[in-house]
Design a protein around this motif. Structure first.
Motif, PDB file in Angstrom:
ATOM      1  N   ASN A 111      19.570  54.926  27.514  1.00  0.00           N
ATOM      2  CA  ASN A 111      19.592  56.291  27.010  1.00  0.00           C
ATOM      3  C   ASN A 111      19.603  57.295  28.156  1.00  0.00           C
ATOM      4  N   VAL A 132      23.097  57.205  30.041  1.00  0.00           N
ATOM      5  CA  VAL A 132      24.135  57.941  29.311  1.00  0.00           C
ATOM      6  C   VAL A 132      23.884  59.445  29.423  1.00  0.00           C
ATOM      7  N   SER A 170      25.282  60.943  32.427  1.00  0.00           N
ATOM      8  CA  SER A 170      26.703  60.648  32.626  1.00  0.00           C
ATOM      9  C   SER A 170      27.600  61.444  31.694  1.00  0.00           C
ATOM     10  N   LEU A 183      29.920  61.646  28.421  1.00  0.00           N
ATOM     11  CA  LEU A 183      29.679  60.618  27.405  1.00  0.00           C
ATOM     12  C   LEU A 183      28.845  61.190  26.270  1.00  0.00           C
ATOM     13  N   PRO A 201      25.940  61.192  23.874  1.00  0.00           N
ATOM     14  CA  PRO A 201      24.628  60.538  23.843  1.00  0.00           C
ATOM     15  C   PRO A 201      24.338  59.969  22.461  1.00  0.00           C
ATOM     16  N   ASN A 255      20.241  53.174  20.984  1.00  0.00           N
ATOM     17  CA  ASN A 255      20.349  52.390  22.217  1.00  0.00           C
ATOM     18  C   ASN A 255      19.514  51.115  22.143  1.00  0.00           C
ATOM     19  N   GLN A 291      31.042  51.739  24.222  1.00  0.00           N
ATOM     20  CA  GLN A 291      30.766  52.660  25.325  1.00  0.00           C
ATOM     21  C   GLN A 291      30.689  51.882  26.634  1.00  0.00           C
ATOM     22  N   VAL A 346      29.392  52.750  30.586  1.00  0.00           N
ATOM     23  CA  VAL A 346      28.708  53.746  31.413  1.00  0.00           C
ATOM     24  C   VAL A 346      28.332  53.118  32.751  1.00  0.00           C
TER      25      VAL A 346
END
Length: 176
Positions: A24, A27, A30, A33, A35, A41, A81, A83
């Motif tokens: 969490n 992301v 980042s 992206l 969330p 998560n 996703q 990351v």
């Protein structure tokens, strides 16, 4: 399947619930992206651990891929996703994680990979084009979720990318 790449010391492994909060935070650090909640998560790291990859450097989570097998297409892995921490970017880690995941026994019947990407996410487009080349397969794309129809005008279109068909048994864990 756990392994360490000898050149960088990164450990590729299945995630556990303990990775949920660090994911969490990764992301959140980042953008752009999208969330997810910590609870989401936690589910990614526990319920979908077989189709996710956590990469750690020491005790820090530096990369993560979440995905799942499509219920109505068990030969298709949907990548939800990808990351990478800022300090681990630019080293090919995303593609290594995807190949690691496809080489797992849980993905032995996978012949297609799908994901969605916004039109302006050049890094992701480049990643999946490169992966398609490595898998010696084609990449198709089409608008899947539309800005107005699906996102109420607050999120860009998402294009569905489809890679396949390919043979995941040609990948080995050492390629990760």
């Amino acid at each position: 399947m756990e392994n360490t790449a000898p050149d960088d010391g990164l450990i590729f492994r299945k995630p556990s619930a303990e990775d949920g909060y660090p994911l969490n935070q990764l992301v959140a650090a980042s953008p752009p992206l999208d969330p997810n909640s910590i609870y989401c998560n936690l589910l990614q790291c526990s319920h979908f651990a077989d189709t996710a990859v956590a990469v750690v450097d020491g005790d820090e989570l530096v990369g993560f891929v979440s995905g799942y097998l499509l219920p109505n297409k068990p030969d298709t892995l949907f990548v939800w996703q990808v990351v990478i921490s800022e300090r681990a970017r630019g080293k090919g880690l995303a593609k290594r994680m995807l190949k690691h995941l496809l080489a797992r026994p849980e993905c032995q019947d996978v012949r297609y990979l799908e994901t969605t990407i916004t039109p302006d996410n050049e890094a992701s487009w480049a990643l999946f084009r490169s992966l398609a080349r490595d898998l010696d397969t084609e990449l198709k794309s089409q608008v899947h979720f539309e800005k107005q129809a699906h996102f109420g005008g607050v999120h860009d279109d998402e294009h569905l990318l489809i890679l396949g068909s390919f043979n995941p048994t040609s990948l080995t864990p050492t390629e990760s």
